[in-house]
Design an enzyme around this catalytic site. Structure first.
Site, short mmCIF file in Angstrom:
data_model
loop_
_atom_site.label_atom_id
_atom_site.label_comp_id
_atom_site.label_asym_id
_atom_site.label_seq_id
_atom_site.Cartn_x
_atom_site.Cartn_y
_atom_site.Cartn_z
N THR A 25 0.69 -12.22 -14.83
CA THR A 25 1.86 -13.05 -14.48
C THR A 25 1.49 -14.52 -14.71
O THR A 25 0.35 -14.83 -15.05
CB THR A 25 2.27 -12.85 -13.01
OG1 THR A 25 1.31 -13.51 -12.19
CG2 THR A 25 2.35 -11.39 -12.63
N CYS A 26 2.47 -15.40 -14.47
CA CYS A 26 2.18 -16.81 -14.72
C CYS A 26 1.11 -17.34 -13.77
O CYS A 26 0.47 -18.35 -14.03
CB CYS A 26 3.46 -17.63 -14.60
SG CYS A 26 4.30 -17.36 -13.05
N ARG B 12 -1.28 -15.19 -12.06
CA ARG B 12 -2.43 -14.30 -11.79
C ARG B 12 -2.69 -13.36 -12.96
O ARG B 12 -1.76 -12.90 -13.62
CB ARG B 12 -2.18 -13.61 -10.46
CG ARG B 12 -1.84 -12.21 -10.39
CD ARG B 12 -1.60 -11.61 -9.02
NE ARG B 12 -1.44 -12.47 -7.87
CZ ARG B 12 -2.35 -12.61 -6.92
NH1 ARG B 12 -3.49 -11.94 -6.98
NH2 ARG B 12 -2.14 -13.40 -5.90
N SER C 292 0.59 -13.99 -2.70
CA SER C 292 1.31 -14.90 -3.60
C SER C 292 1.17 -16.33 -3.10
O SER C 292 0.95 -16.57 -1.91
CB SER C 292 2.78 -14.54 -3.64
OG SER C 292 2.93 -13.25 -4.17
N GLU D 113 9.35 -11.35 -6.15
CA GLU D 113 9.27 -11.07 -7.59
C GLU D 113 8.02 -10.31 -7.99
O GLU D 113 8.04 -9.48 -8.89
CB GLU D 113 9.31 -12.39 -8.41
CG GLU D 113 10.64 -13.06 -8.45
CD GLU D 113 10.89 -13.97 -7.26
OE1 GLU D 113 11.78 -14.80 -7.36
OE2 GLU D 113 10.20 -13.83 -6.22
N THR E 120 27.33 -33.54 -10.50
CA THR E 120 26.96 -32.58 -11.54
C THR E 120 25.45 -32.58 -11.78
O THR E 120 24.98 -32.30 -12.88
CB THR E 120 27.70 -32.93 -12.85
OG1 THR E 120 27.46 -34.31 -13.14
CG2 THR E 120 29.19 -32.70 -12.72
N GLY F 259 22.74 -29.50 -7.55
CA GLY F 259 24.08 -28.93 -7.40
C GLY F 259 24.23 -27.69 -8.27
O GLY F 259 24.76 -26.67 -7.85
#
Lengths: 290, 351
Positions: free
Chosen positions: B54-55, B57, B113, B120, B194, B198
């Site tokens: 994963t990013c 581990r 984590s 995730e 915007t 938000g």
């Protein structure tokens, strides 16, 4: 006729039912507050239903003893109201899908049941069967108390609304009961439906009682008449204001709780009038409950 | 009861032992992972393998044949990275036997984590297992360890508060909206401004079922452009009073010196809302919504500090739950590992 059914006296059944309600309340609260997880709805519903069946057996045994619906003293009035509230939770509650309602309902049943069992003078032995010459009077009384059961559940959902709303207002939204309580929009909608239901039942009950009252103006004491009409008017005003959106949800919830407490006091007036209007010397005299 | 040189082991390079720059150096793309799988298989001594990449581990679970252990795997992995085993050993966790099983359960449950309790990772571990299984790299041991490990991780997530409560501001706000409105499908949301935060909140609301959005900006062109991008009705910020009653959730993140939503506007709109609650989320700095707006019974106002404080409390609650969760992981890993040892013993006797 004996008050013993299946080897236990009526009050013993009611005591066991009360223990079941208390256990359900403790289990549900402990699970939510300490273990921080919700007890599954089927478990709570199962336990509350078990308690309700035990209570029904107790009230049935008492009814058999007196040959009529047990609605003649404070103890019986409160027990019947609790029975009605739990019946509403069991048969209508699942449609609402309100988390924790079972825990709140079992707490409500436990408190009122213990109170009625502990205060021995509430169970006045001079009680007379409510069956008089007219079965309508029993219908009137049973409906009135059933509506009190609905208002009892309304009080619980109102309290849940106030708790949830307060948590959101004060921003204390981590821990406690907050994660398990339903959304406030759902509670507002449930409160409105319960009020319409309870008010409709009470109105029908009073209409029946009014017909009986018109036949025999002496049969109802002024205090009883005034207190029951006052409760009806209070709920009518609350409902009208709510439907016109002139009452905020918070004020509506407080009003529902306040009127229910006042309605409970009116039960005492009803009880007093029952005793007064049923002299022990005249066993055939009927009494009524509003 | 794991022995130091059990044939089942895990090598883990993660945020606990390796800083970001080291993890970057040891990260692998899919092609490199495929090569590593092939190399391990061709070496002959590794019977089963699974790579979790994963990013944050990199983990290599292996089951070696008798006589080989994690040291052998470490050498193979160091070769794949082109570094010495000693250099690599300084940046990793090496666990074997029961400890490796416990490590897997803790990783899958989110206990290890960087953001405690994040969900995730469970999906990532499942995907890694599926890949290993699909290509035939997983065998009896890995299958048993992972399948039982998933059950244990689910138990941890369901029976402790390790995964409860949102920990990012947008999700905290969406959770609160759920507590006010229940089903978000019937709640209309209005974004004042915007900006990025938000946008994140609008996306989070949409992912939880909200369907009706209004996007307000000072310029009509900008409102229309963003409304097309995010999905919603363009609104002019200057006309706020006219359309505010149509919305139940207001997300304010406007760059403005003064509040754009005042108590007076909220009071005016309340009669047209027929008692429906109004949830105001003030993400602006300086604040966009006047504090007095929350004086009304049906108005719930949360600003950045409020939301951040809830996120912090949720995180603290998750961390508190780690002790209980670790105890479950320990107990379950003991059980899983003992079952594996018994099975091996039985198979040896049968042979």
């Amino acid at each position: 006729m004996s008050n013993v059914l299946l080897g236990l006296a009526d009050k013993q059944w009611i005591w066991i039912a009360t223990v079941v309600f208390a256990s359900t309340f403790v289990l549900g609260s402990y699970s939510a507050l300490k273990l921080r997880r919700k007890t599954g709805r089927p478990y709570i519903l199962g336990l509350v239903t078990f308690g309700w069946v035990l209570q029904t057996i107790g009230l049935y045994a008492r009814g058999l003893q007196y040959g009529g619906c047990p609605l003649s003293n404070q103890f019986e009035l409160v027990q019947f109201m609790v029975w009605s509230a739990i019946a509403i939770y069991i048969f209508v509650g699942p449609a609402f899908r309100v988390s924790l309602l079972g825990v709140f309902a079992s707490g409500f049943a436990c408190v009122f049941s213990i109170l009625s069992l502990a205060l021995e003078n509430w169970d006045d032995p001079s009680r007379k069967p409510i069956f008089g010459e007219s079965p309508w009077i029993e219908t009137h009384a049973a409906l009135a108390l059933f509506s009190y059961g609905v208002f009892g559940v309304l009080t619980l959902t109102s309290a849940m609304y106030l708790l949830q709303s307060r948590s959101l207002k004060t921003k204390k939204v981590v821990g406690g009961l907050f994660p398990f309580l339903p959304s406030i929009v759902e509670l507002v909608s449930i409160n409105r439906r319960l009020l319409v239901m309870g008010f409709s039942i009470l109105t029908v009950s009073l209409a029946i009682g009014y017909r009986y009252f018109m036949e025999d103006l002496e049969s109802v004491l002024t205090i009883k008449l005034a207190s029951t009409v006052a409760v009806w008017i209070a709920y009518a005003i609350t409902l009208a204001l709510r439907l016109k959106f002139s009452l905020t949800s918070k004020k509506f919830a407080w009003a529902c709780i306040g009127i229910f407490l006042a309605a409970l006091l009116s039960l005492a007036a009803v009880n007093r009038s029952t005793k007064s209007s049923s002299p022990t010397a005249e066993p055939a005299q009927s009494s009524e409950v509003s | 009861m794991s022995r130091p040189h059990d044939s089942f082991s895990v090598i883990s390079i993660n945020h606990e032992v390796a800083p970001l720059e080291v993890r970057e150096r040891y990260s692998m793309d899919d092609a490199k992972v495929a090569t590593l799988y092939t190399t391990l298989k061709n070496k002959g001594k590794v019977e089963e393998s699974l790579v979790l990449n994963t990013c944050n581990r990199f983990e290599l679970y292996t089951q070696c044949e008798d006589g080989a252990d994690a040291e052998f795997v470490l050498h193979t992995l160091a070769n794949a990275y082109g570094v010495s085993p000693d250099e690599l050993a300084g940046h990793l966790h090496l666990r074997s036997g029961r400890d490796a099983v416990q490590h897997l359960i803790e990783v899958a449950a989110g206990l290890r984590s960087q953001i405690t309790g994040e969900a995730e990772i469970f999906g990532q571990v499942k995907a890694a297992y599926a890949l290993s299984q699909e290509h035939g790299y997983a065998g009896k041991t890995i299958n048993r360890v992972f399948q039982k490990g998933f059950q244990a991780a689910k138990l941890i997530r369901n029976s402790t508060t390790v995964g409860q409560g949102q920990i990012n501001i947008a999700n905290v706000a969406v959770d609160l909206a759920g507590k006010i409105f229940g089903e978000l499908r019937s709640a209309a949301a209005l974004s004042l401004g915007t900006g990025e935060i938000g946008e994140k909140t609008v996306k989070a609301l949409r992912s939880r079922g909200a369907e009706t959005f209004g996007i307000a900006s000072r310029s009509q062109d900008r409102a229309e452009e963003v409304a097309r991008e995010w999905g919603g009705t363009p609104r002019l910020l200057q006309d706020l009073e006219s359309y505010l009653p149509e919305y139940d959730i207001v997300i304010a993140s406007v760059g403005a010196e003064e509040a754009v939503l005042t108590r007076k506007i909220v009071k005016q709109c309340s009669s047209r809302r027929k008692g429906r609650p109004l949830f105001l989320i003030d993400l602006g700095l300086p604040r966009n919504i006047e504090q007095g707006c929350e004086d009304f019974d049906n108005v719930f106002l949360y600003n950045l500090d409020d939301l951040a404080s809830i996120a912090d409390e949720n995180l603290a609650q998750r961390k508190e739950a780690v002790v209980d969760a670790t105890a479950i992981a320990e107990q379950k890993s003991e059980f899983i590992w003992n079952a594996i040892l018994k099975r091996r013993e039985y198979e040896r006797n049968q042979a």
